[in-house]
Write a protein that holds these residues in place. Structure first.
Motif, mmCIF file in Angstrom:
data_model
loop_
_atom_site.group_PDB
_atom_site.id
_atom_site.type_symbol
_atom_site.label_atom_id
_atom_site.label_comp_id
_atom_site.label_asym_id
_atom_site.label_seq_id
_atom_site.Cartn_x
_atom_site.Cartn_y
_atom_site.Cartn_z
ATOM 1 N N THR A 1 0.829 -1.208 0.000
ATOM 2 C CA THR A 1 0.000 0.000 0.000
ATOM 3 C C THR A 1 0.866 1.261 0.000
ATOM 4 O OG1 THR A 1 -1.636 -1.233 1.238
ATOM 5 C CG2 THR A 1 -1.972 1.133 1.083
ATOM 6 N N ALA A 2 2.008 1.188 0.693
ATOM 7 C CA ALA A 2 2.904 2.348 0.702
ATOM 8 C C ALA A 2 3.457 2.604 -0.700
ATOM 9 C CB ALA A 2 4.043 2.119 1.690
ATOM 10 N N VAL A 3 3.798 1.518 -1.396
ATOM 11 C CA VAL A 3 4.328 1.678 -2.754
ATOM 12 C C VAL A 3 3.230 2.168 -3.696
ATOM 13 C CG1 VAL A 3 5.421 0.498 -4.693
ATOM 14 C CG2 VAL A 3 6.062 -0.101 -2.345
ATOM 15 N N ALA A 4 2.042 1.584 -3.563
ATOM 16 C CA ALA A 4 0.927 2.008 -4.426
ATOM 17 C C ALA A 4 0.624 3.484 -4.218
ATOM 18 C CB ALA A 4 -0.309 1.165 -4.127
ATOM 19 N N HIS A 5 0.708 3.910 -2.950
ATOM 20 C CA HIS A 5 0.443 5.306 -2.631
ATOM 21 C C HIS A 5 1.540 6.215 -3.189
ATOM 22 C CE1 HIS A 5 -0.527 8.886 -0.350
ATOM 23 N NE2 HIS A 5 0.696 8.897 0.133
ATOM 24 N N LEU B 1 -2.241 -7.316 -2.058
ATOM 25 C CA LEU B 1 -2.406 -6.544 -3.291
ATOM 26 C C LEU B 1 -2.822 -5.128 -2.918
ATOM 27 C CD1 LEU B 1 -2.753 -6.346 -6.430
ATOM 28 C CD2 LEU B 1 -5.131 -6.990 -6.073
ATOM 29 N N ALA B 2 -2.174 -4.139 -3.492
ATOM 30 C CA ALA B 2 -2.564 -2.737 -3.267
ATOM 31 C C ALA B 2 -2.835 -2.070 -4.613
ATOM 32 C CB ALA B 2 -1.472 -1.992 -2.524
ATOM 33 N N GLU C 1 3.918 5.528 -5.576
ATOM 34 C CA GLU C 1 4.231 5.451 -6.999
ATOM 35 C C GLU C 1 2.992 5.387 -7.894
ATOM 36 O OE1 GLU C 1 7.120 2.405 -7.686
ATOM 37 O OE2 GLU C 1 8.323 2.984 -5.942
ATOM 38 N N ARG C 2 1.820 5.380 -7.268
ATOM 39 C CA ARG C 2 0.554 5.385 -8.021
ATOM 40 C C ARG C 2 0.486 4.219 -8.994
ATOM 41 N NH1 ARG C 2 0.582 9.230 -4.497
ATOM 42 N NH2 ARG C 2 -0.043 11.340 -5.074
ATOM 43 N N ARG C 3 0.816 3.033 -8.486
ATOM 44 C CA ARG C 3 0.755 1.857 -9.344
ATOM 45 C C ARG C 3 0.330 0.657 -8.508
ATOM 46 N NH1 ARG C 3 5.120 -1.593 -8.632
ATOM 47 N NH2 ARG C 3 6.914 -0.712 -7.532
ATOM 48 N N GLU D 1 -6.869 9.586 -5.458
ATOM 49 C CA GLU D 1 -7.794 9.712 -4.328
ATOM 50 C C GLU D 1 -7.391 8.888 -3.116
ATOM 51 O OE1 GLU D 1 -10.010 11.872 -4.388
ATOM 52 O OE2 GLU D 1 -10.361 12.307 -6.496
ATOM 53 N N GLY D 2 -6.430 7.972 -3.298
ATOM 54 C CA GLY D 2 -6.037 7.111 -2.196
ATOM 55 C C GLY D 2 -5.706 5.735 -2.736
#
Lengths: 281, 154
Positions: free
Chosen positions: B99-103, B128-129, B105-107, B140-141
């Protein structure tokens, strides 16, 4: 501000003897601000008669579209101020993947329409809402994305001490009863909070909703819950199902009033929206 | 959509309860009046799934986690309690959690990790994030979802 309802029907126009009192025209609400500015909420078929009544236009006209479903834009082609080269019309709409003008142009173009957007004599401006708040005339306009199918805005118009919240297509209780959700997790509640007047979706009876969950509309129970949670001073239930006759809407209105009283709501604070209805708020 | 249009969604704030628990970790006194529509829809979805899951808002604040027993806690404390480790037994840094990476790097990000559940139990989880991208590419998150690999979902 003054509010007049030109169309209260949802989904598709429903003309005929059986719907004459509540009206058959689709969503359109005229708001006249204290400084005389005209705001039009949605451009359903009700906007046709409004256009005729605005002759000559009193000044710039701002049309705020909640979303682009056909029952909310169908009247645009028949709105006479758009054919008046001296009239200044601005059409505001939700954020979308393409430009608002291009998307509305899908309707106002061949083969669906004999007139193209670029041919409209008034040369209207089509603008995505510029942000969560902006000024139109005397009023502060607030817009928020709300729960419906496709990008859909709920509006709050604040003019001095008066506020109007407009949520004609809204299913805030999509996944769970509003009883179990904190205020900030309820779609639309932020713009509806303590409004002088709330105009809210009530397309379905509780029985009908079972077959329409996820279609983006509210049943009576959820509309009552939302009205209660919002703290709005007055609520009009709106976007009547095209199958709902005047007799059925009378019955639904009585049921709503009874249930409203049972939960301690004030007398006359809720009503079924009726085409032609006018309120000073 | 630019930043101001993104704010058509309103702001961030604490969570709520339904079925699985979504617990607030933000300060309610500073919470704006409305969560973004994408977060509301995400919560609607997650609250109807059996899979444990949580949501972070656009600022990276955790808004809730779907474990009944979880009290209010920041992600860092959650990490300390659950101590995810990778397949080689090395602790996964907070900044490298999906989730930190998804947040950041937006991926979307997927990984497998072992976590502690309660005092003793350990489970291997698929994690999975997904970033939540609104109209006109407004971030948006993000949501993070977990699937136990070695146990049946309850």
């Amino acid at each position: 501000m003054r509010v007049r309802l030109w169309g209260t029907r949802g989904s598709v126009p429903a003309p005929g003897a059986g719907t004459a009192r509540y009206g058959g025209n689709t969503s359109c609400v005229q708001v006249t601000l204290s400084d005389g500015t005209t705001i039009v909420l949605d451009a359903g078929t009700g906007i046709r008669a409004l256009g005729l009544a605005l002759d000559p236009p009193p000044g710039p006209i701002h049309i705020l579209l909640t979303h682009l479903h056909l029952d909310h834009i169908q009247g645009l082609l028949f709105f006479t101020p758009l054919f008046n080269p001296g009239c200044e019309v601005t059409v505001w709409g939700p954020p979308t993947a393409g430009s608002l003008e291009r998307l509305i142009g899908r309707y106002l173009s061949a083969p669906l329409s004999p007139v193209e957007v670029r041919e409209l004599p008034s040369g209207p401006a089509f603008l995505a809402c510029p942000g969560p708040e902006w000024q139109i005339g005397q009023a502060q306009v607030h817009a928020r994305l709300v729960l419906h199918r496709g990008p859909t805005l709920g509006y709050r118009i604040v003019d001095g001490e008066s506020s109007l919240c407009y949520l004609p297509d809204h299913e805030p209780a999509l996944a769970e009863s509003l009883d179990h959700v904190e205020d900030e997790w309820i779609s639309g509640l932020g713009v509806a909070r303590d409004a002088s007047l709330l105009i809210h979706d009530c397309q379905y009876t509780d029985q009908e909703y079972a077959m329409h969950r996820g279609w983006g509309h509210s049943r009576l129970s959820d509309a009552l819950d939302f009205a209660t949670r919002s703290g709005a001073k007055r609520t009009l239930f709106f976007h009547h199902d095209p199958l709902h006759t005047d007799a059925l809407l009378d019955e639904l209105g009585e049921q709503a009033a009874d249930r409203w009283r049972e939960r301690g709501g004030g007398e006359g604070a809720i009503a079924m929206a009726m085409e032609g209805g006018e309120l000073q708020i | 959509m630019d930043a101001s249009q993104g704010a058509l969604n309103g702001g961030a704030g604490p969570g709520a309860v339904h079925g699985i628990r979504l617990v607030s970790v933000t300060d309610p006194s500073s919470a704006p009046t409305q969560q973004s529509l994408q977060l509301i829809l995400a919560r609607n979805l997650l609250s109807t799934l059996s899979s444990p899951a949580f949501i972070v808002d656009a600022a990276g604040h955790s808004l809730g986690i779907a474990y009944e027993e979880t009290r209010k806690m920041p992600l860092s404390e959650l990490r300390t309690r659950m101590g995810p480790i990778d397949a080689d037994g090395h602790p996964i840094a907070e900044a490298e959690l999906p989730t930190a990476v998804a947040h950041r790097e937006r991926r979307p990000v997927h990984t497998t990790a072992t976590v502690r559940i309660g005092q003793e139990d350990e489970r291997v989880l698929e994690m999975l994030a997904l970033p939540l991208i609104g109209p006109n590419d407004t971030y948006e998150g993000a949501v993070g979802i977990f699937w136990p690999r070695d146990a049946e979902l309850e």
